[in-house]
Design a protein around this motif. Sequence first.
Motif, PDB file in Angstrom:
ATOM      1  N   TYR A  96      -2.245  -1.161  -3.155  1.00  0.00           N
ATOM      2  CA  TYR A  96      -1.889  -1.187  -4.567  1.00  0.00           C
ATOM      3  C   TYR A  96      -2.769  -2.201  -5.280  1.00  0.00           C
ATOM      4  O   TYR A  96      -3.245  -3.177  -4.677  1.00  0.00           O
ATOM      5  CB  TYR A  96      -0.414  -1.534  -4.752  1.00  0.00           C
ATOM      6  N   HIS A 126       0.835  -1.206   0.000  1.00  0.00           N
ATOM      7  CA  HIS A 126       0.000   0.000   0.000  1.00  0.00           C
ATOM      8  C   HIS A 126       0.868   1.253   0.000  1.00  0.00           C
ATOM      9  O   HIS A 126       2.074   1.197   0.226  1.00  0.00           O
ATOM     10  CB  HIS A 126      -0.949   0.005   1.205  1.00  0.00           C
ATOM     11  N   ASP A 127       0.219   2.384  -0.267  1.00  0.00           N
ATOM     12  CA  ASP A 127       0.931   3.667  -0.306  1.00  0.00           C
ATOM     13  C   ASP A 127       0.654   4.533   0.919  1.00  0.00           C
ATOM     14  O   ASP A 127       0.973   5.708   0.944  1.00  0.00           O
ATOM     15  CB  ASP A 127       0.579   4.443  -1.572  1.00  0.00           C
TER      16      ASP A 127
END
Length: 80
Positions: free
Chosen positions: A40, A34-35
């Motif tokens: 993602y 994930h960011d």
Amino acid sequence: MGKRDIEVMKIISSVKEIYSKYNYFIIDLWGVLHDGHKPYEHAVETLRFLKNSGKKIALLSNAPRRAIKAQTVLENLGFD
């Protein structure tokens, strides 16, 4: 790396290309799954696929927080 090393390096587009060769996977959290705001593309389904395939998964992070906080973040992002 020398020229020979680069020639044998294989770039994959999906973990499904290699999952049958391994029993264990070590996967980083932030920047891989994930960011920090959203997972993602395909990250959630990939972890489910590995789990349903009987693979063991270790999630790795260098973030200065307790595991329970990381677990809560992941759950809020849709990871089970």
